[in-house]
Structure formats: C-alpha cells, structure tokens
Design a protein around this motif. Structure first.
Motif, PDB file in Angstrom:
ATOM      1  N   ASP A  30       0.817  -1.218   0.000  1.00  0.00           N
ATOM      2  CA  ASP A  30       0.000   0.000   0.000  1.00  0.00           C
ATOM      3  C   ASP A  30       0.849   1.267   0.000  1.00  0.00           C
ATOM      4  OD1 ASP A  30      -2.318  -1.445   0.005  1.00  0.00           O
ATOM      5  OD2 ASP A  30      -2.685  -1.252   2.166  1.00  0.00           O
ATOM      6  N   LYS A  34       4.017   7.761   1.553  1.00  0.00           N
ATOM      7  CA  LYS A  34       3.050   8.174   0.530  1.00  0.00           C
ATOM      8  C   LYS A  34       2.343   6.910   0.093  1.00  0.00           C
ATOM      9  CE  LYS A  34       2.731  10.210  -4.046  1.00  0.00           C
ATOM     10  NZ  LYS A  34       3.501  10.662  -5.217  1.00  0.00           N
ATOM     11  N   LEU A  35       1.027   6.901   0.247  1.00  0.00           N
ATOM     12  CA  LEU A  35       0.229   5.730  -0.123  1.00  0.00           C
ATOM     13  C   LEU A  35       0.048   5.655  -1.635  1.00  0.00           C
ATOM     14  CD1 LEU A  35      -2.562   5.974   2.593  1.00  0.00           C
ATOM     15  CD2 LEU A  35      -0.668   4.355   2.534  1.00  0.00           C
ATOM     16  N   THR A  36      -0.150   4.447  -2.132  1.00  0.00           N
ATOM     17  CA  THR A  36      -0.496   4.275  -3.535  1.00  0.00           C
ATOM     18  C   THR A  36      -1.896   4.860  -3.748  1.00  0.00           C
ATOM     19  OG1 THR A  36      -1.469   2.107  -3.122  1.00  0.00           O
ATOM     20  CG2 THR A  36       0.867   2.157  -3.768  1.00  0.00           C
ATOM     21  N   LYS A  37      -2.247   5.147  -4.968  1.00  0.00           N
ATOM     22  CA  LYS A  37      -3.573   5.722  -5.248  1.00  0.00           C
ATOM     23  C   LYS A  37      -4.697   4.807  -4.758  1.00  0.00           C
ATOM     24  CE  LYS A  37      -2.541   8.727  -9.127  1.00  0.00           C
ATOM     25  NZ  LYS A  37      -2.751  10.020  -8.538  1.00  0.00           N
ATOM     26  N   GLU A  67       3.707   3.659  -1.635  1.00  0.00           N
ATOM     27  CA  GLU A  67       4.475   4.000  -2.822  1.00  0.00           C
ATOM     28  C   GLU A  67       5.899   4.374  -2.426  1.00  0.00           C
ATOM     29  OE1 GLU A  67       4.159   7.383  -6.242  1.00  0.00           O
ATOM     30  OE2 GLU A  67       2.306   6.397  -5.615  1.00  0.00           O
ATOM     31  N   GLN A 126      -5.189   5.169  -0.892  1.00  0.00           N
ATOM     32  CA  GLN A 126      -5.506   6.478  -0.325  1.00  0.00           C
ATOM     33  C   GLN A 126      -6.976   6.550   0.066  1.00  0.00           C
ATOM     34  OE1 GLN A 126      -4.272   9.433  -3.165  1.00  0.00           O
ATOM     35  NE2 GLN A 126      -2.118   8.897  -2.964  1.00  0.00           N
ATOM     36  N   LYS A 184     -11.794  11.238  -0.179  1.00  0.00           N
ATOM     37  CA  LYS A 184     -12.092  12.530   0.443  1.00  0.00           C
ATOM     38  C   LYS A 184     -13.553  12.900   0.181  1.00  0.00           C
ATOM     39  CE  LYS A 184      -7.405  14.075  -0.038  1.00  0.00           C
ATOM     40  NZ  LYS A 184      -6.536  14.157  -1.161  1.00  0.00           N
TER      41      LYS A 184
END
Length: 179
Positions: free
Chosen positions: A128, A143-146, A130, A149, A152
């Motif tokens: 999970d 930083k999370l993978t897309k 990046e 994430q 929102k």
C-alpha cells in the motif's frame, strides 16, 4: 592534561552528539530498552565531570550546554553540510511497495521493525506504500499508492453527483449539510 573548565562542556557536547548520531535514527519512543539505557548512560557520563559541590560550576556548565544546543540548532538550520553531518538526511526505505534492503542494513533496521511502525499507523500491507522515508528525527513518513488512499469528501460528492439524478442530488446535499 587538565582541560579548562569552560572548554569541558563544549567537548562533551560534541562528543555526545557524535555518539548519539552513531547509534542510529530512532526517536525515544522507538528505542529498545538497551538503546534507552545507552542514551541515559551517555547523559550520565557527560554530566559526571560537573557533579561538583560548587553549584556555580554546575550552573555554568548547564548554561553552556543550553547555548551549545541553540548554536547546534542554528547551524543545523542554516548549514546544509552541518545538518547532513550531525543531524542526517531522510532516507528512502520503501520504494513501490518493497523494502530497500540496502538502506535498511545501513540504518540497522529490520523489516519487522518497520512493519510494526506501519501497523501502529493503520497500514497492514507494504504494497500500500508507494514511498516510505525514514526522517532524520526517526519518524516514518510515507506516501500511499492511489488505490490505498482514503476517499475525500469532495471526491465522494463528485462521484455521487455523476451517479444520481438532480432530485436525489438535492436530497443528498441537504442531508450532508445537516451533518
């Protein structure tokens, strides 16, 4: 050879920074019992030359340590080479969901230690992430993978507006505004 009293705190402060820097980049909360004992011992050793009955010498030594700390932070802020040498730089330890074994070895960290930190912040799978960076203060940035994430509120509203008709959109918007 007798070292002048005012020079002792300077030498001991620099020695302590170097010794602590050599032990690695873990924050106090992430230290093992042995590492914590080592840090306390270094502190006790540094203070030992000043454990004099003369309160003025002890006060002067404490003031010198505080001044040195302020100077150290000032130099770290304004000099990149000083900061690199004495504070360190962030190190990438996870790339594209995989551990960077070379960096982990250099930092004397195990995959299990990193995974423990990740689980504490709610990440259970290395895939999970990046990018994972060990900051100079010992904290783990990531930083999370897309795909990993969180969604929102704005993105959710945009998605719903594409799926719903106008009447359902208005009802939903009213309901959301009451939340």
């Amino acid at each position: 050879m007798q070292i002048p009293f005012l020079l002792r705190p300077v030498i001991l402060f620099i020695m302590a920074v170097i010794l602590i820097r050599l032990t690695g980049r873990r924050s106090i909360s992430q230290m093992t019992i042995a590492q914590t004992v080592l840090m306390i011992s270094i502190g006790a050793i540094i203070v030992e030359p000043f454990s004099d009955k003369d309160i003025r010498k002890t006060a002067i030594a404490a003031i010198i340590f505080v001044i040195l700390l302020i100077l150290f932070e000032f130099c770290s802020f304004y000099s990149k080479s000083f900061k690199k040498c004495f504070v360190g730089e962030p190190k990438m330890i996870i790339r594209q969901g995989k551990f960077d074994e070379v960096q982990l070895r250099k930092l004397r960290l195990t995959q299990e230690e990193v995974m423990s930190r990740l689980r504490q912040i709610g990440i259970t799978q290395i895939t999970d992430i990046e990018e994972g960076i060990l900051e100079s203060n010992g904290e783990l940035g990531y930083k999370l993978t897309k795909e990993a994430q969180p969604l929102k509120r704005g993105e959710f509203m945009e998605l719903l507006s594409e799926l719903l008709d106008e009447e359902a959109k208005e009802k939903l918007q009213k309901k959301i505004n009451t939340l």
